[in-house]
Design a protein around this motif. Structure first.
Motif, short mmCIF file in Angstrom:
data_model
loop_
_atom_site.label_atom_id
_atom_site.label_comp_id
_atom_site.label_asym_id
_atom_site.label_seq_id
_atom_site.Cartn_x
_atom_site.Cartn_y
_atom_site.Cartn_z
N VAL A 182 0.87 -1.18 0.00
CA VAL A 182 0.00 0.00 0.00
C VAL A 182 0.90 1.23 0.00
CG1 VAL A 182 -1.74 -1.29 1.27
CG2 VAL A 182 -0.21 0.21 2.52
N SER A 183 0.40 2.33 -0.46
CA SER A 183 1.21 3.55 -0.52
C SER A 183 1.32 4.18 0.86
CB SER A 183 0.59 4.54 -1.50
OG SER A 183 -0.63 5.03 -0.99
N GLU A 184 2.02 5.30 0.91
CA GLU A 184 2.21 6.00 2.18
C GLU A 184 0.89 6.49 2.78
OE1 GLU A 184 3.78 6.54 -0.60
OE2 GLU A 184 5.96 6.66 -0.31
N SER A 185 -0.14 6.61 1.94
CA SER A 185 -1.44 7.06 2.45
C SER A 185 -2.13 5.98 3.28
CB SER A 185 -2.35 7.48 1.30
OG SER A 185 -2.53 6.43 0.38
N GLY A 186 -1.62 4.77 3.19
CA GLY A 186 -2.09 3.73 4.09
C GLY A 186 -3.17 2.83 3.51
N LEU A 187 -3.68 1.97 4.37
CA LEU A 187 -4.66 0.97 4.02
C LEU A 187 -6.06 1.58 4.00
CD1 LEU A 187 -4.54 -2.19 3.61
CD2 LEU A 187 -5.18 -2.36 6.02
N LEU A 188 -6.78 1.39 2.91
CA LEU A 188 -8.17 1.84 2.79
C LEU A 188 -8.33 3.32 3.15
CD1 LEU A 188 -10.04 -1.26 4.26
CD2 LEU A 188 -9.91 -0.58 1.87
N ALA A 189 -7.51 4.15 2.54
CA ALA A 189 -7.61 5.60 2.77
C ALA A 189 -9.01 6.07 2.42
CB ALA A 189 -6.58 6.33 1.91
N GLY A 190 -9.57 6.91 3.28
CA GLY A 190 -10.92 7.41 3.06
C GLY A 190 -11.98 6.64 3.83
N HIS A 191 -11.65 5.46 4.31
CA HIS A 191 -12.58 4.70 5.14
C HIS A 191 -12.33 5.01 6.61
CE1 HIS A 191 -14.33 1.87 2.11
NE2 HIS A 191 -13.25 2.25 1.44
N HIS A 211 3.07 -4.03 3.35
CA HIS A 211 4.17 -3.08 3.28
C HIS A 211 3.58 -1.71 2.96
CE1 HIS A 211 6.95 -6.51 3.05
NE2 HIS A 211 6.05 -7.04 2.24
N ARG A 212 3.84 -0.74 3.81
CA ARG A 212 3.28 0.60 3.62
C ARG A 212 4.34 1.51 2.98
NH1 ARG A 212 -0.26 4.07 8.04
NH2 ARG A 212 -0.41 5.98 6.82
N GLN A 213 4.61 1.27 1.72
CA GLN A 213 5.57 2.06 0.96
C GLN A 213 5.16 2.07 -0.50
OE1 GLN A 213 9.83 1.40 1.82
NE2 GLN A 213 9.17 -0.09 3.35
N ARG A 214 5.73 2.99 -1.24
CA ARG A 214 5.49 3.00 -2.68
C ARG A 214 6.31 1.88 -3.32
NH1 ARG A 214 3.35 6.24 -6.43
NH2 ARG A 214 2.85 7.85 -4.90
N ALA A 215 5.74 1.27 -4.36
CA ALA A 215 6.42 0.18 -5.06
C ALA A 215 6.74 0.57 -6.49
CB ALA A 215 5.56 -1.08 -5.04
N VAL A 216 7.88 0.13 -6.97
CA VAL A 216 8.28 0.30 -8.35
C VAL A 216 8.54 -1.08 -8.94
CG1 VAL A 216 10.00 1.28 -9.91
CG2 VAL A 216 9.34 2.54 -7.86
N LEU A 224 10.60 -1.60 -3.09
CA LEU A 224 9.95 -0.63 -2.22
C LEU A 224 10.78 0.64 -2.13
CD1 LEU A 224 8.76 -2.98 0.68
CD2 LEU A 224 7.55 -2.32 -1.41
N SER A 225 10.15 1.71 -1.65
CA SER A 225 10.81 3.01 -1.63
C SER A 225 12.02 3.06 -0.70
CB SER A 225 9.81 4.11 -1.23
OG SER A 225 9.15 3.78 -0.02
N ASP A 226 12.12 2.12 0.27
CA ASP A 226 13.30 2.09 1.14
C ASP A 226 14.41 1.21 0.57
OD1 ASP A 226 12.40 -0.48 1.53
OD2 ASP A 226 12.21 -0.33 3.72
N GLY A 227 14.21 0.71 -0.66
CA GLY A 227 15.23 -0.11 -1.30
C GLY A 227 15.04 -1.60 -1.12
N THR A 228 14.02 -2.01 -0.36
CA THR A 228 13.77 -3.43 -0.16
C THR A 228 13.22 -4.07 -1.43
OG1 THR A 228 13.29 -3.08 2.19
CG2 THR A 228 12.50 -5.14 1.21
N LEU A 229 13.79 -5.18 -1.83
CA LEU A 229 13.31 -5.92 -2.99
C LEU A 229 12.31 -6.98 -2.54
CD1 LEU A 229 13.43 -6.77 -6.01
CD2 LEU A 229 15.31 -8.32 -5.35
N LEU A 230 11.14 -6.98 -3.15
CA LEU A 230 10.17 -8.05 -2.92
C LEU A 230 10.14 -8.93 -4.16
CD1 LEU A 230 7.07 -6.22 -1.34
CD2 LEU A 230 8.98 -7.33 -0.17
N PRO A 231 10.84 -10.04 -4.14
CA PRO A 231 10.80 -10.94 -5.30
C PRO A 231 9.36 -11.44 -5.50
CG PRO A 231 12.56 -11.56 -3.77
CD PRO A 231 11.69 -10.57 -3.06
#
Length: 367
Positions: A182-191, A211-216, A224-231
């Motif tokens: 999920v992005s930095e805005s979190g899980l189910l933003a707006g709920h 994981h609460r980070q932006r993904a590329v 992830l935005s902190d450099g963590t690789l999720l295979p």
């Protein structure tokens, strides 16, 4: 002979087809352009993934609806719109000219951050492609111990898909891992916080890693935005929506995000012979979240306004409700309800959702 062209077999156009079947429109030739003879209903997708439905229970026969409504059906996608010339173009170069146009083609998944995942990337839209791909993913996961599935998207779709995948893996005794980004805005933003808390706890109990980070997207999976690789062996994209790119050249007035600008009648602000409903458009008079709920509820209003335009009678306004009810499927036959600040969970939520979804399918099924 007036020519009405309906583009897309979305939720709102189901109501239009039903209205055309119930009311004769002499002197009007109607064509529906849609890429499939069926509409796969998105509301039942998580339940189908989890194994609670077969595909035939989750889809609506557009061809039968069109035939009942005396509507010609062109099974194709459109390649472009020229609102000034009153026509839509098909991929083979043909032009369909219209006197009145209605658009219900939805939005596209924004894959701009994930494209480098290559052939591992599976967008949730188009639904037709997803319905084909998911059984293949399950088959691969059965044969490959340690299969890793990453779902990107912290909205309702991402949550439901991640939980459905986790449950499907468990049912099939698949030794796989499901992760939700999920992005930095979190899980189910707006709920409401209560809804977010319930879903957070359920994800943890189900064994979905969040994981609460932006993904590329990268070749190996996602970074992830902190450099963590999720295979990942598969990356399901349930990320934010974007306007269909073909609208840029349509000559219709668009809002700042590229969606068709419409008024309370769901009529184009620049071309009065063009109407739109669902995620392809943006109301300019009221704020509305992008939700299939509004596409369903706006459908009867869209149908009434198309018929009124053809007959020269007054139009009606779609008044969206201030709050929408969301019933979130949690993998097993269990759900979480979200309505404003209210939340609840339990098997009874699933049964409630199941009844609503089945009733929706039945409403548009040929007798």
């Amino acid at each position: 002979m007036k020519r009405l062209v309906l583009v897309g077999g979305g939720h709102a156009h189901l109501s239009v087809l039903r209205a055309l079947a119930q009311k004769k429109t002499p002197g009007v030739e109607v064509t529906l352009v849609t890429p499939s003879t069926h509409q796969n209903y998105s509301g039942m997708l998580p339940g189908w993934m989890a194994g609670h439905y077969v595909q035939a229970q989750c889809r609506i026969d557009l061809l039968s609806l069109a035939q009942t409504a005396r509507v010609h059906m062109a099974v194709d996608r459109i390649a472009g719109i020229d609102a000034d010339q009153h026509c839509v173009r098909l991929p083979d170069g043909r032009r369909l000219e219209y006197d009145l146009l209605s658009l219900d083609i939805g939005s596209e998944i924004d894959l701009s951050w994930l494209e480098m995942a290559g052939n591992k990337l599976l967008p949730v839209k188009p639904l037709d492609d997803f319905f084909v791909a998911w059984p293949k993913i399950l088959a691969c996961a059965r044969e490959q111990p340690g299969y890793r599935l990453v779902v990107v998207g912290g909205g309702a779709a991402g949550v439901e898909l991640a939980l459905a995948a986790r449950y499907a893996f468990s049912r099939a005794n698949i030794q796989g891992r499901v992760e939700l980004v999920v992005s930095e805005s979190g899980l189910l933003a707006g709920h409401a916080a209560g809804v977010q808390g319930r879903i957070k706890h359920f994800l943890a109990r189900a064994g979905v890693f969040v994981h609460r980070q932006r993904a590329v997207g990268v070749e190996e999976g996602v970074m992830l935005s902190d450099g963590t690789l999720l295979p990942a062996d598969c990356v399901i994209a349930a990320t934010g929506a974007r306007a269909p790119l073909l609208l840029k050249f349509s000559k219709l007035m668009l809002d700042e995000n590229g969606y068709i600008a419409v008024n309370g009648f769901h009529r184009s602000l620049s071309h009065p012979n063009v109407f739109a409903a669902g995620d392809v458009c943006a109301r300019q008079d009221v704020a509305m979240v992008r939700s299939g709920v509004h596409a369903v509820r706006a459908g009867p209003v869209l149908a009434a306004n198309l018929l009124a335009t053809l007959m020269g009678t007054p139009l009606v306004t779609y008044q969206p409700r201030q709050r929408s009810l969301y019933l979130l499927a949690c993998g097993p036959q269990y759900g979480v309800a979200s309505w404003g600040g209210f939340s609840a969970e339990g098997k009874w939520i699933w049964r409630w959702k199941d009844r609503i979804d089945r009733r929706f399918i039945q409403r548009f099924s040929a007798p």
